[in-house]
Design a protein around this motif. Structure first.
Motif, PDB file in Angstrom:
ATOM      1  N   LEU A 185      10.397 -11.056  -0.777  1.00  0.00           N
ATOM      2  CA  LEU A 185       9.299 -10.388  -1.463  1.00  0.00           C
ATOM      3  C   LEU A 185       8.514 -11.361  -2.344  1.00  0.00           C
ATOM      4  CD1 LEU A 185      11.015  -7.021  -2.450  1.00  0.00           C
ATOM      5  CD2 LEU A 185       9.599  -7.527  -0.450  1.00  0.00           C
ATOM      6  N   ALA A 241       3.156  -4.517   1.460  1.00  0.00           N
ATOM      7  CA  ALA A 241       4.256  -4.569   2.422  1.00  0.00           C
ATOM      8  C   ALA A 241       4.914  -3.202   2.522  1.00  0.00           C
ATOM      9  CB  ALA A 241       5.283  -5.617   2.012  1.00  0.00           C
ATOM     10  N   ALA A 257      12.214  -3.957  -4.971  1.00  0.00           N
ATOM     11  CA  ALA A 257      10.771  -3.908  -4.714  1.00  0.00           C
ATOM     12  C   ALA A 257       9.984  -3.816  -6.014  1.00  0.00           C
ATOM     13  CB  ALA A 257      10.447  -2.724  -3.807  1.00  0.00           C
ATOM     14  N   ALA A 261       4.664  -2.723  -2.641  1.00  0.00           N
ATOM     15  CA  ALA A 261       5.536  -2.305  -1.551  1.00  0.00           C
ATOM     16  C   ALA A 261       5.753  -0.805  -1.519  1.00  0.00           C
ATOM     17  CB  ALA A 261       6.890  -3.014  -1.664  1.00  0.00           C
TER      18      ALA A 261
END
Length: 262
Positions: free
Chosen positions: A75, A83, A104, A111
């Motif tokens: 990430l 994403a 995340a 995300a």
């Protein structure tokens, strides 16, 4: 009198340059991780299959633990790009509800976390295919069917939603096979695989296959396969239905995000 010279014209149409369409959000496969070296090979093969089905889609891999790249590193490398994180997990549980969303949230990436892969008809399709590869008969008469069953072997979790999802997957697989499918767990939940086998034997189901409800090889998958009294299927791995299911979860996450923003 001077003859006129015909002018040549080009038939090529020149289109005005417009703004380029933005790249789609990256798809990040989130694997659990395993000390078994075949697990990493397996999830990489699944990643390659997803890429082949959706050329042009950026596809990355991150692990919760034990293997590199770890999810926080994947990430971080994406920066602030959007994403969708697709867990390669087959039911809800702590990793889906806590670990992955927390990783995340701590990253700069924008995300969305998609649903786990199960339950879903495509998961049942992959389980069925792996059983066929292991020797599951393509046809059975009534006598054979009455003595046959399947144990759906899963990792297990203390989260009751995990058992709910696994039971749903068992029902989907049972509908495909036409025999009872009973969930059993390698850890943290009941029944265990030996207990499920005893229950089925008491019901007259003595020819019992073990369907491996694991994404990749690992300790639990090996343990369950070794306990099988008849045939045991391989982990689901890079089966095409798994790759299609990953993309289905990615697309659904994007659709849910667009609906929420509308």
């Amino acid at each position: 009198m001077t003859a006129s010279i015909p002018l040549r014209t080009s038939s090529r149409l020149v289109l005005p340059r417009g703004p380029r369409r933005p790249a789609p959000p990256a798809l990040v496969l989130v694997a659990h991780g395993s000390r078994n070296p075949r697990a990493l090979t397996t999830v990489r093969a699944l990643m390659d299959r997803v890429r082949a089905l959706r050329p042009g889609l950026p596809v990355h891999l991150g692990h919760i633990e034990l293997n590199e790249p770890l999810l926080p590193d994947t990430l971080a490398a994406l920066g602030s790009a959007p994403a969708v994180l697709v867990p390669l997990l087959l039911a809800r549980g702590y990793h889906v509800k806590q670990d992955i969303p927390e990783m995340a949230a701590a990253a700069p990436v924008r995300a969305h976390v998609a649903a786990p892969l199960g339950p879903h008809p495509l998961l049942a399709e992959a389980l069925h295919a792996r059983l066929l590869e292991a020797g599951w008969p393509t046809a059975m008469d009534g006598t054979a069917r009455r003595g046959t069953a399947v144990v759906l072997a899963a990792a297990g979790s203390r989260d009751p939603d995990s058992a709910t999802d696994t039971r749903h997957t068992a029902r989907l697989l049972s509908a495909r096979l036409g025999v009872p499918v009973v969930p059993a767990y390698a850890s943290a939940a009941a029944p265990t695989l030996p207990a499920a086998l005893r229950t089925l034997a008491a019901r007259g189901r003595r020819r019992v296959a073990v369907a491996s409800c694991f994404t990749a090889p690992g300790r639990f998958a090996t343990q369950c396969a070794n306990a099988a009294p008849w045939i045991a299927s391989q982990p689901l791995g890079a089966h095409e239905a798994m790759a299609r299911l990953v993309l289905r979860r990615y697309d659904q996450s994007l659709a849910d995000g667009a609906a929420a923003a509308a």
